[in-house]
Design a protein around this motif. Structure first.
Motif, mmCIF file in Angstrom:
data_model
loop_
_atom_site.group_PDB
_atom_site.id
_atom_site.type_symbol
_atom_site.label_atom_id
_atom_site.label_comp_id
_atom_site.label_asym_id
_atom_site.label_seq_id
_atom_site.Cartn_x
_atom_site.Cartn_y
_atom_site.Cartn_z
ATOM 1 N N ASP A 195 -28.174 67.155 2.434
ATOM 2 C CA ASP A 195 -29.450 67.416 3.095
ATOM 3 C C ASP A 195 -30.421 67.079 2.047
ATOM 4 O O ASP A 195 -31.615 67.053 2.550
ATOM 5 N N GLY A 196 -30.422 67.277 0.728
ATOM 6 C CA GLY A 196 -31.254 67.255 -0.376
ATOM 7 C C GLY A 196 -31.887 65.731 -0.185
ATOM 8 O O GLY A 196 -32.978 65.563 -0.760
ATOM 9 N N MET A 197 -30.808 64.714 -0.175
ATOM 10 C CA MET A 197 -31.135 63.426 -0.191
ATOM 11 C C MET A 197 -32.296 63.186 0.952
ATOM 12 O O MET A 197 -33.258 62.449 0.849
ATOM 13 N N ARG A 201 -35.894 61.697 0.533
ATOM 14 C CA ARG A 201 -36.558 60.664 1.166
ATOM 15 C C ARG A 201 -37.858 60.813 2.012
ATOM 16 O O ARG A 201 -38.878 59.865 2.016
ATOM 17 N N ALA A 202 -37.837 61.829 2.632
ATOM 18 C CA ALA A 202 -39.095 62.360 3.516
ATOM 19 C C ALA A 202 -40.140 62.479 2.804
ATOM 20 O O ALA A 202 -41.268 62.248 2.897
ATOM 21 N N ALA A 203 -40.037 63.171 1.287
ATOM 22 C CA ALA A 203 -40.845 63.530 0.480
ATOM 23 C C ALA A 203 -41.478 62.567 -0.218
ATOM 24 O O ALA A 203 -42.702 62.185 -0.442
ATOM 25 N N SER A 209 -44.901 59.586 -6.011
ATOM 26 C CA SER A 209 -44.517 60.160 -7.232
ATOM 27 C C SER A 209 -43.718 61.294 -7.375
ATOM 28 O O SER A 209 -43.301 61.973 -8.505
ATOM 29 N N ALA A 210 -43.175 61.720 -6.287
ATOM 30 C CA ALA A 210 -42.204 62.816 -6.105
ATOM 31 C C ALA A 210 -40.977 62.608 -6.869
ATOM 32 O O ALA A 210 -40.385 61.522 -6.803
ATOM 33 N N PRO A 215 -30.638 59.371 -6.356
ATOM 34 C CA PRO A 215 -31.182 58.259 -5.538
ATOM 35 C C PRO A 215 -30.076 57.385 -5.456
ATOM 36 O O PRO A 215 -30.123 56.463 -4.673
ATOM 37 N N ALA A 216 -28.776 57.384 -6.049
ATOM 38 C CA ALA A 216 -27.704 56.566 -5.987
ATOM 39 C C ALA A 216 -26.654 57.074 -4.913
ATOM 40 O O ALA A 216 -25.742 56.470 -4.838
ATOM 41 N N GLY A 217 -27.034 58.216 -4.576
ATOM 42 C CA GLY A 217 -26.022 58.742 -3.309
ATOM 43 C C GLY A 217 -24.965 59.585 -3.925
ATOM 44 O O GLY A 217 -24.893 59.802 -5.250
ATOM 45 N N GLN A 218 -24.116 59.968 -3.143
ATOM 46 C CA GLN A 218 -22.776 60.824 -3.447
ATOM 47 C C GLN A 218 -21.600 60.269 -3.051
ATOM 48 O O GLN A 218 -21.449 59.486 -2.000
ATOM 49 N N SER A 219 -20.710 60.629 -4.064
ATOM 50 C CA SER A 219 -19.141 60.043 -3.463
ATOM 51 C C SER A 219 -18.169 61.010 -3.515
ATOM 52 O O SER A 219 -18.484 62.193 -4.019
#
Length: 430
Positions: A195-197, A201-203, A209-210, A215-219
Protein backbone atom coordinates in the motif's frame (compact mmCIF):
# COMPACT_ATOMS: atom_id res chain seq x y z
CA UNK A 1 34.99 -8.66 20.44
CA UNK A 2 36.60 -6.90 17.49
CA UNK A 3 34.73 -5.59 14.46
CA UNK A 4 36.43 -8.25 12.31
CA UNK A 5 35.22 -11.02 14.63
CA UNK A 6 31.69 -9.64 14.58
CA UNK A 7 31.85 -9.41 10.80
CA UNK A 8 32.94 -13.03 10.51
CA UNK A 9 30.06 -14.22 12.70
CA UNK A 10 27.35 -12.02 11.22
CA UNK A 11 28.20 -12.52 7.55
CA UNK A 12 28.29 -16.27 8.10
CA UNK A 13 24.89 -16.09 9.80
CA UNK A 14 23.48 -14.17 6.82
CA UNK A 15 24.47 -16.74 4.20
CA UNK A 16 21.16 -18.60 4.48
CA UNK A 17 19.27 -15.52 3.35
CA UNK A 18 18.81 -15.82 -0.41
CA UNK A 19 16.53 -12.86 -1.09
CA UNK A 20 19.33 -10.89 -2.70
CA UNK A 21 19.12 -9.76 -6.29
CA UNK A 22 19.55 -6.96 -8.77
CA UNK A 23 18.74 -3.60 -7.26
CA UNK A 24 16.09 -2.39 -9.68
CA UNK A 25 17.07 1.19 -8.87
CA UNK A 26 18.86 3.72 -11.06
CA UNK A 27 20.31 6.58 -9.03
CA UNK A 28 23.26 8.61 -10.16
CA UNK A 29 25.87 10.25 -7.97
CA UNK A 30 25.35 13.74 -6.53
CA UNK A 31 27.77 16.43 -5.53
CA UNK A 32 28.62 16.10 -1.85
CA UNK A 33 27.24 12.54 -1.69
CA UNK A 34 28.88 9.18 -2.23
CA UNK A 35 27.73 6.07 -4.05
CA UNK A 36 25.19 5.36 -6.73
CA UNK A 37 22.85 2.53 -7.67
CA UNK A 38 22.19 0.83 -11.00
CA UNK A 39 19.13 -1.14 -11.94
CA UNK A 40 21.03 -4.26 -12.86
CA UNK A 41 24.20 -5.98 -11.96
CA UNK A 42 24.17 -5.88 -8.18
CA UNK A 43 23.72 -9.51 -7.44
CA UNK A 44 27.01 -10.58 -5.95
CA UNK A 45 28.05 -10.61 -2.34
CA UNK A 46 31.38 -10.78 -0.53
CA UNK A 47 31.73 -12.50 2.78
CA UNK A 48 34.36 -13.82 5.15
CA UNK A 49 34.05 -17.34 3.74
CA UNK A 50 35.14 -16.19 0.30
CA UNK A 51 31.80 -15.94 -1.45
CA UNK A 52 31.86 -13.35 -4.21
CA UNK A 53 29.44 -10.50 -3.60
CA UNK A 54 29.21 -6.82 -4.24
CA UNK A 55 26.72 -6.22 -1.46
CA UNK A 56 27.77 -6.36 2.13
CA UNK A 57 25.37 -9.09 3.22
CA UNK A 58 25.24 -9.10 6.96
CA UNK A 59 23.04 -9.36 10.03
CA UNK A 60 22.83 -6.55 12.53
CA UNK A 61 22.68 -9.24 15.21
CA UNK A 62 22.44 -13.02 15.35
CA UNK A 63 21.01 -12.92 18.85
CA UNK A 64 17.34 -13.82 18.58
CA UNK A 65 14.40 -13.82 20.94
CA UNK A 66 12.70 -16.54 18.89
CA UNK A 67 13.37 -20.27 18.93
CA UNK A 68 12.45 -21.38 15.40
CA UNK A 69 13.34 -25.04 15.02
CA UNK A 70 14.98 -24.71 11.57
CA UNK A 71 17.14 -21.66 12.29
CA UNK A 72 20.76 -21.78 13.35
CA UNK A 73 20.30 -18.44 15.14
CA UNK A 74 17.47 -19.72 17.31
CA UNK A 75 17.55 -18.79 20.97
CA UNK A 76 18.38 -22.27 22.26
CA UNK A 77 21.21 -22.96 19.81
CA UNK A 78 24.65 -22.79 21.38
CA UNK A 79 26.58 -20.61 18.91
CA UNK A 80 28.77 -17.52 19.08
CA UNK A 81 26.62 -14.39 19.26
CA UNK A 82 27.47 -10.92 18.07
CA UNK A 83 25.75 -7.61 17.41
CA UNK A 84 26.83 -4.47 15.62
CA UNK A 85 25.94 -1.08 16.93
CA UNK A 86 24.35 1.10 14.23
CA UNK A 87 27.48 3.24 14.10
CA UNK A 88 29.76 0.22 13.69
CA UNK A 89 27.65 -1.14 10.86
CA UNK A 90 27.46 2.20 9.05
CA UNK A 91 31.21 2.82 9.40
CA UNK A 92 31.95 -0.70 8.19
CA UNK A 93 29.71 -0.29 5.13
CA UNK A 94 31.29 3.02 4.16
CA UNK A 95 34.77 1.65 4.76
CA UNK A 96 34.09 -1.28 2.45
CA UNK A 97 32.53 0.98 -0.13
CA UNK A 98 35.54 3.29 -0.18
CA UNK A 99 37.83 0.28 -0.64
CA UNK A 100 35.68 -0.69 -3.63
CA UNK A 101 34.73 -3.99 -1.98
CA UNK A 102 30.99 -3.44 -2.23
CA UNK A 103 28.36 -1.39 -3.97
CA UNK A 104 25.56 -1.64 -1.45
CA UNK A 105 24.20 -3.24 1.69
CA UNK A 106 21.92 -6.18 2.37
CA UNK A 107 20.82 -5.91 5.99
CA UNK A 108 18.84 -8.38 8.04
CA UNK A 109 18.84 -9.27 11.70
CA UNK A 110 17.78 -11.68 14.38
CA UNK A 111 15.10 -10.31 16.67
CA UNK A 112 17.13 -8.57 19.34
CA UNK A 113 14.90 -8.12 22.43
CA UNK A 114 11.79 -7.42 20.35
CA UNK A 115 10.81 -6.42 16.77
CA UNK A 116 10.51 -2.70 17.60
CA UNK A 117 13.94 -2.48 19.21
CA UNK A 118 15.58 -4.35 16.34
CA UNK A 119 13.91 -2.18 13.72
CA UNK A 120 14.95 0.98 15.55
CA UNK A 121 18.59 -0.16 15.43
CA UNK A 122 18.32 -0.93 11.71
CA UNK A 123 16.75 2.47 11.08
CA UNK A 124 19.55 4.21 12.95
CA UNK A 125 22.21 2.37 10.94
CA UNK A 126 20.56 3.32 7.64
CA UNK A 127 19.97 6.90 8.83
CA UNK A 128 23.68 7.31 9.52
CA UNK A 129 24.47 5.94 6.06
CA UNK A 130 21.94 8.07 4.21
CA UNK A 131 22.00 11.31 6.17
CA UNK A 132 25.45 11.56 7.75
CA UNK A 133 27.51 9.89 5.04
CA UNK A 134 25.20 10.83 2.17
CA UNK A 135 25.35 7.26 0.89
CA UNK A 136 23.24 6.81 -2.25
CA UNK A 137 24.12 3.17 -2.91
CA UNK A 138 21.63 0.33 -2.97
CA UNK A 139 20.25 -0.91 0.35
CA UNK A 140 18.07 -3.97 0.82
CA UNK A 141 16.56 -4.21 4.31
CA UNK A 142 14.56 -7.00 5.89
CA UNK A 143 11.40 -5.91 7.63
CA UNK A 144 10.93 -7.44 11.04
CA UNK A 145 7.42 -8.92 11.41
CA UNK A 146 5.68 -7.62 14.49
CA UNK A 147 7.36 -4.20 14.42
CA UNK A 148 5.29 -1.06 14.76
CA UNK A 149 3.99 0.04 11.31
CA UNK A 150 5.48 3.51 11.81
CA UNK A 151 8.94 1.95 12.19
CA UNK A 152 8.46 -0.22 9.10
CA UNK A 153 7.45 2.88 7.16
CA UNK A 154 10.52 4.78 8.32
CA UNK A 155 12.72 1.83 7.28
CA UNK A 156 11.03 1.82 3.87
CA UNK A 157 12.01 5.44 3.21
CA UNK A 158 15.66 4.64 3.91
CA UNK A 159 15.93 1.37 1.95
CA UNK A 160 15.60 0.69 -1.77
CA UNK A 161 14.13 -2.77 -1.45
CA UNK A 162 12.45 -4.47 1.47
CA UNK A 163 11.55 -8.06 2.05
CA UNK A 164 9.50 -9.94 4.59
CA UNK A 165 10.34 -13.62 4.88
CA UNK A 166 7.27 -15.82 5.08
CA UNK A 167 9.69 -18.52 6.26
CA UNK A 168 7.57 -21.61 5.57
CA UNK A 169 5.00 -22.44 2.88
CA UNK A 170 1.97 -22.93 5.15
CA UNK A 171 0.47 -21.79 8.42
CA UNK A 172 0.62 -25.37 9.67
CA UNK A 173 4.36 -25.59 9.13
CA UNK A 174 4.87 -22.19 10.71
CA UNK A 175 2.91 -23.30 13.74
CA UNK A 176 4.92 -26.52 13.95
CA UNK A 177 8.45 -25.15 13.42
CA UNK A 178 8.18 -21.49 14.44
CA UNK A 179 5.25 -21.27 16.87
CA UNK A 180 6.34 -17.87 18.20
CA UNK A 181 5.84 -16.33 14.74
CA UNK A 182 2.33 -15.60 13.51
CA UNK A 183 1.29 -15.62 9.88
CA UNK A 184 -0.71 -12.42 10.33
CA UNK A 185 2.38 -10.63 11.66
CA UNK A 186 4.24 -11.65 8.50
CA UNK A 187 1.56 -10.70 5.97
CA UNK A 188 0.68 -7.41 7.68
CA UNK A 189 3.99 -5.62 6.81
CA UNK A 190 3.82 -7.06 3.28
CA UNK A 191 0.42 -5.44 2.90
CA UNK A 192 1.70 -2.21 4.42
CA UNK A 193 4.66 -2.07 2.02
CA UNK A 194 2.40 -2.78 -0.98
CA UNK A 195 0.00 0.00 0.00
CA UNK A 196 2.84 2.37 0.81
CA UNK A 197 4.40 1.87 -2.62
CA UNK A 198 1.08 2.54 -4.35
CA UNK A 199 0.52 5.73 -2.33
CA UNK A 200 4.08 6.82 -2.98
CA UNK A 201 3.69 6.37 -6.74
CA UNK A 202 0.63 8.62 -6.64
CA UNK A 203 2.51 11.21 -4.55
CA UNK A 204 5.44 11.21 -6.98
CA UNK A 205 3.09 12.05 -9.84
CA UNK A 206 2.06 15.22 -7.99
CA UNK A 207 5.36 16.07 -6.34
CA UNK A 208 8.53 14.94 -8.10
CA UNK A 209 10.60 15.76 -5.01
CA UNK A 210 8.56 13.53 -2.72
CA UNK A 211 10.74 10.97 -0.89
CA UNK A 212 10.65 7.49 -2.41
CA UNK A 213 9.26 4.58 -0.45
CA UNK A 214 10.80 1.17 -1.27
CA UNK A 215 11.46 2.20 -4.91
CA UNK A 216 12.85 -1.23 -5.87
CA UNK A 217 9.82 -3.12 -4.56
CA UNK A 218 9.51 -5.95 -2.09
CA UNK A 219 10.34 -9.65 -2.14
CA UNK A 220 10.03 -12.65 0.13
CA UNK A 221 11.68 -15.96 0.84
CA UNK A 222 10.48 -19.37 1.92
CA UNK A 223 12.29 -22.49 3.01
CA UNK A 224 11.54 -25.66 1.05
CA UNK A 225 12.23 -29.15 2.27
CA UNK A 226 11.95 -28.48 6.01
CA UNK A 227 8.23 -29.30 5.93
CA UNK A 228 5.98 -31.51 3.86
CA UNK A 229 4.36 -29.14 1.36
CA UNK A 230 4.23 -30.22 -2.27
CA UNK A 231 5.55 -28.24 -5.23
CA UNK A 232 1.92 -27.61 -6.21
CA UNK A 233 1.21 -25.96 -2.85
CA UNK A 234 4.41 -23.90 -2.99
CA UNK A 235 3.80 -22.74 -6.56
CA UNK A 236 0.19 -21.78 -5.83
CA UNK A 237 1.37 -19.84 -2.80
CA UNK A 238 3.97 -18.03 -4.92
CA UNK A 239 1.39 -17.13 -7.57
CA UNK A 240 -0.92 -15.80 -4.87
CA UNK A 241 1.84 -13.70 -3.32
CA UNK A 242 2.74 -12.14 -6.66
CA UNK A 243 -0.88 -11.30 -7.30
CA UNK A 244 -1.86 -10.04 -3.86
CA UNK A 245 1.28 -8.27 -2.67
CA UNK A 246 2.80 -7.21 -6.02
CA UNK A 247 6.12 -8.83 -5.15
CA UNK A 248 9.20 -8.48 -7.31
CA UNK A 249 10.43 -11.95 -6.47
CA UNK A 250 9.66 -15.01 -4.42
CA UNK A 251 12.88 -16.73 -3.40
CA UNK A 252 13.15 -20.40 -2.52
CA UNK A 253 15.77 -21.61 -0.10
CA UNK A 254 16.56 -25.32 -0.03
CA UNK A 255 16.58 -26.40 3.59
CA UNK A 256 20.08 -27.14 4.84
CA UNK A 257 20.00 -29.22 8.04
CA UNK A 258 22.22 -27.41 10.53
CA UNK A 259 20.29 -28.10 13.73
CA UNK A 260 18.59 -31.19 15.12
CA UNK A 261 14.89 -31.26 15.82
CA UNK A 262 12.16 -33.84 16.18
CA UNK A 263 10.06 -32.16 13.50
CA UNK A 264 12.94 -31.59 11.08
CA UNK A 265 14.66 -33.78 8.48
CA UNK A 266 17.70 -35.59 9.86
CA UNK A 267 21.08 -33.90 9.73
CA UNK A 268 22.32 -36.22 6.98
CA UNK A 269 19.50 -35.14 4.63
CA UNK A 270 20.80 -33.64 1.40
CA UNK A 271 19.51 -30.12 0.64
CA UNK A 272 16.84 -30.36 -2.09
CA UNK A 273 18.83 -28.24 -4.55
CA UNK A 274 17.34 -29.79 -7.70
CA UNK A 275 13.84 -29.21 -6.35
CA UNK A 276 14.78 -25.61 -5.59
CA UNK A 277 16.04 -25.28 -9.17
CA UNK A 278 12.80 -26.65 -10.62
CA UNK A 279 10.78 -24.22 -8.52
CA UNK A 280 12.84 -21.31 -9.77
CA UNK A 281 12.27 -22.48 -13.35
CA UNK A 282 8.53 -22.70 -12.70
CA UNK A 283 8.57 -19.28 -11.04
CA UNK A 284 10.14 -17.91 -14.23
CA UNK A 285 7.32 -19.47 -16.27
CA UNK A 286 4.73 -17.78 -14.05
CA UNK A 287 6.32 -14.36 -14.38
CA UNK A 288 7.46 -14.24 -18.00
CA UNK A 289 5.82 -17.02 -20.01
CA UNK A 290 2.15 -16.60 -19.16
CA UNK A 291 1.71 -19.90 -17.32
CA UNK A 292 -0.60 -20.39 -14.36
CA UNK A 293 0.38 -22.55 -11.42
CA UNK A 294 -2.56 -24.85 -12.15
CA UNK A 295 -1.25 -25.56 -15.65
CA UNK A 296 2.12 -26.78 -14.43
CA UNK A 297 0.99 -28.99 -11.56
CA UNK A 298 -2.21 -30.35 -10.07
CA UNK A 299 -3.38 -32.20 -7.00
CA UNK A 300 -2.95 -35.46 -8.93
CA UNK A 301 0.61 -34.60 -9.98
CA UNK A 302 1.71 -32.35 -7.11
CA UNK A 303 5.47 -32.43 -7.69
CA UNK A 304 7.76 -31.70 -10.62
CA UNK A 305 9.49 -34.48 -12.49
CA UNK A 306 13.10 -34.00 -11.38
CA UNK A 307 14.31 -35.26 -14.76
CA UNK A 308 12.43 -32.67 -16.81
CA UNK A 309 12.32 -28.92 -16.55
CA UNK A 310 8.75 -27.66 -15.87
CA UNK A 311 8.23 -26.36 -19.38
CA UNK A 312 9.21 -29.65 -21.01
CA UNK A 313 7.11 -31.48 -18.46
CA UNK A 314 4.06 -29.39 -19.38
CA UNK A 315 4.66 -29.85 -23.11
CA UNK A 316 5.08 -33.63 -22.84
CA UNK A 317 1.79 -33.82 -20.97
CA UNK A 318 0.04 -31.74 -23.66
CA UNK A 319 1.29 -33.34 -26.85
CA UNK A 320 -2.18 -32.84 -28.34
CA UNK A 321 -1.22 -29.15 -28.79
CA UNK A 322 1.90 -30.00 -30.80
CA UNK A 323 3.59 -29.82 -33.23
CA UNK A 324 3.16 -26.10 -33.84
CA UNK A 325 4.00 -24.50 -37.16
CA UNK A 326 6.73 -22.04 -36.30
CA UNK A 327 5.71 -19.63 -39.06
CA UNK A 328 2.10 -19.27 -37.98
CA UNK A 329 1.55 -20.06 -34.32
CA UNK A 330 0.63 -17.17 -31.97
CA UNK A 331 3.38 -15.48 -29.96
CA UNK A 332 1.82 -16.77 -26.74
CA UNK A 333 2.28 -20.35 -27.97
CA UNK A 334 5.84 -19.68 -29.16
CA UNK A 335 6.65 -18.95 -25.53
CA UNK A 336 5.34 -22.38 -24.55
CA UNK A 337 7.58 -24.36 -26.88
CA UNK A 338 10.50 -25.96 -24.98
CA UNK A 339 13.81 -24.60 -26.19
CA UNK A 340 12.36 -21.19 -27.10
CA UNK A 341 12.79 -18.42 -24.55
CA UNK A 342 11.35 -14.91 -24.44
CA UNK A 343 14.19 -13.50 -26.53
CA UNK A 344 14.00 -16.35 -29.06
CA UNK A 345 10.23 -15.97 -29.41
CA UNK A 346 10.70 -12.29 -30.14
CA UNK A 347 13.31 -13.03 -32.81
CA UNK A 348 11.04 -15.60 -34.49
CA UNK A 349 8.04 -13.28 -34.33
CA UNK A 350 9.93 -10.50 -36.07
CA UNK A 351 11.87 -12.63 -38.56
CA UNK A 352 8.90 -14.61 -39.89
CA UNK A 353 7.28 -11.37 -41.05
CA UNK A 354 10.08 -11.11 -43.60
CA UNK A 355 10.20 -14.72 -44.84
CA UNK A 356 9.21 -18.24 -43.85
CA UNK A 357 11.69 -19.79 -41.42
CA UNK A 358 13.28 -23.23 -41.57
CA UNK A 359 15.24 -25.20 -39.00
CA UNK A 360 18.56 -23.73 -40.11
CA UNK A 361 17.16 -20.23 -39.57
CA UNK A 362 16.11 -21.21 -36.05
CA UNK A 363 19.54 -22.67 -35.34
CA UNK A 364 21.18 -19.39 -36.36
CA UNK A 365 18.83 -17.53 -34.02
CA UNK A 366 20.09 -19.58 -31.11
CA UNK A 367 16.93 -21.65 -30.63
CA UNK A 368 17.67 -24.83 -28.65
CA UNK A 369 16.58 -27.30 -31.32
CA UNK A 370 17.53 -30.38 -29.32
CA UNK A 371 14.32 -29.71 -27.38
CA UNK A 372 12.25 -27.55 -29.72
CA UNK A 373 12.47 -30.04 -32.62
CA UNK A 374 9.94 -32.35 -30.93
CA UNK A 375 7.29 -29.66 -30.78
CA UNK A 376 7.52 -27.69 -34.02
CA UNK A 377 7.27 -27.86 -37.77
CA UNK A 378 8.89 -25.50 -40.24
CA UNK A 379 7.11 -24.92 -43.54
CA UNK A 380 4.85 -27.81 -42.63
CA UNK A 381 7.65 -30.34 -42.07
CA UNK A 382 9.12 -31.86 -38.96
CA UNK A 383 12.87 -32.05 -38.49
CA UNK A 384 14.27 -35.10 -40.32
CA UNK A 385 14.72 -38.14 -38.09
CA UNK A 386 12.55 -36.84 -35.26
CA UNK A 387 10.08 -39.29 -33.74
CA UNK A 388 7.03 -37.41 -32.43
CA UNK A 389 5.45 -40.29 -30.57
CA UNK A 390 4.91 -39.10 -26.97
CA UNK A 391 6.96 -41.90 -25.42
CA UNK A 392 9.80 -41.33 -27.87
CA UNK A 393 9.77 -37.62 -27.14
CA UNK A 394 9.90 -38.31 -23.43
CA UNK A 395 12.74 -40.77 -23.91
CA UNK A 396 14.70 -38.21 -25.89
CA UNK A 397 14.20 -35.51 -23.29
CA UNK A 398 14.87 -37.73 -20.31
CA UNK A 399 17.39 -40.47 -19.85
CA UNK A 400 16.32 -42.74 -17.01
CA UNK A 401 14.77 -46.19 -16.86
CA UNK A 402 12.84 -45.33 -13.72
CA UNK A 403 10.68 -42.76 -15.45
CA UNK A 404 10.45 -44.23 -18.94
CA UNK A 405 7.95 -46.96 -19.69
CA UNK A 406 9.15 -49.51 -22.22
CA UNK A 407 8.62 -48.54 -25.83
CA UNK A 408 6.88 -50.88 -28.22
CA UNK A 409 9.28 -52.71 -30.58
CA UNK A 410 9.87 -50.92 -33.86
CA UNK A 411 12.25 -50.80 -36.78
CA UNK A 412 15.63 -49.22 -35.95
CA UNK A 413 16.74 -46.20 -37.94
CA UNK A 414 20.13 -45.11 -39.12
CA UNK A 415 19.18 -41.68 -37.84
CA UNK A 416 18.29 -42.87 -34.34
CA UNK A 417 20.05 -40.67 -31.75
CA UNK A 418 22.83 -42.43 -29.87
CA UNK A 419 22.73 -43.02 -26.09
CA UNK A 420 25.29 -40.21 -25.81
CA UNK A 421 22.91 -37.86 -27.61
CA UNK A 422 20.11 -38.85 -25.24
CA UNK A 423 22.29 -38.17 -22.24
CA UNK A 424 23.04 -34.68 -23.55
CA UNK A 425 19.35 -33.85 -23.83
CA UNK A 426 18.77 -33.78 -20.07
CA UNK A 427 19.85 -30.15 -19.83
CA UNK A 428 17.39 -28.02 -17.88
CA UNK A 429 17.45 -24.84 -20.00
CA UNK A 430 14.08 -23.37 -20.81
Amino acid sequence: MTIAEKLEILTDAAKYDVACTSSGVDRGGQKGKIGSATAVGICHTFAADGRCISLLKVLLSNACAYDCAYCQNRRSNDIRRASFTPRELADLTIGFYRRNYIEGLFLSSGVLKNPDYTTELMIEALRILREEYGFLGYIHAKAIPGADPALTERLGYLADRMSVNIELPSRGSLQLLAPEKKADQIFSPMEQIRDGMEENRAALVKYRSAPKFVPAGQSTQMIIGASGETDYQILNLSAGLYKKYKLKRVFFSAYIPVVEGKNLPSLDTKPPLLREHRLYQADWLLRFYGFDAGELLSEKTPNFNPYLDPKCNWAVNHMELFPLEINRCPYEMLLRIPGIGVRGAGKIYRARKMSALDFEDLRRMGIVLKRAKFFITCKGKTMPGVDLRPQAVLKSLVSGKEVIPALAPRQLSLFEPSPEDLAKSISGQL
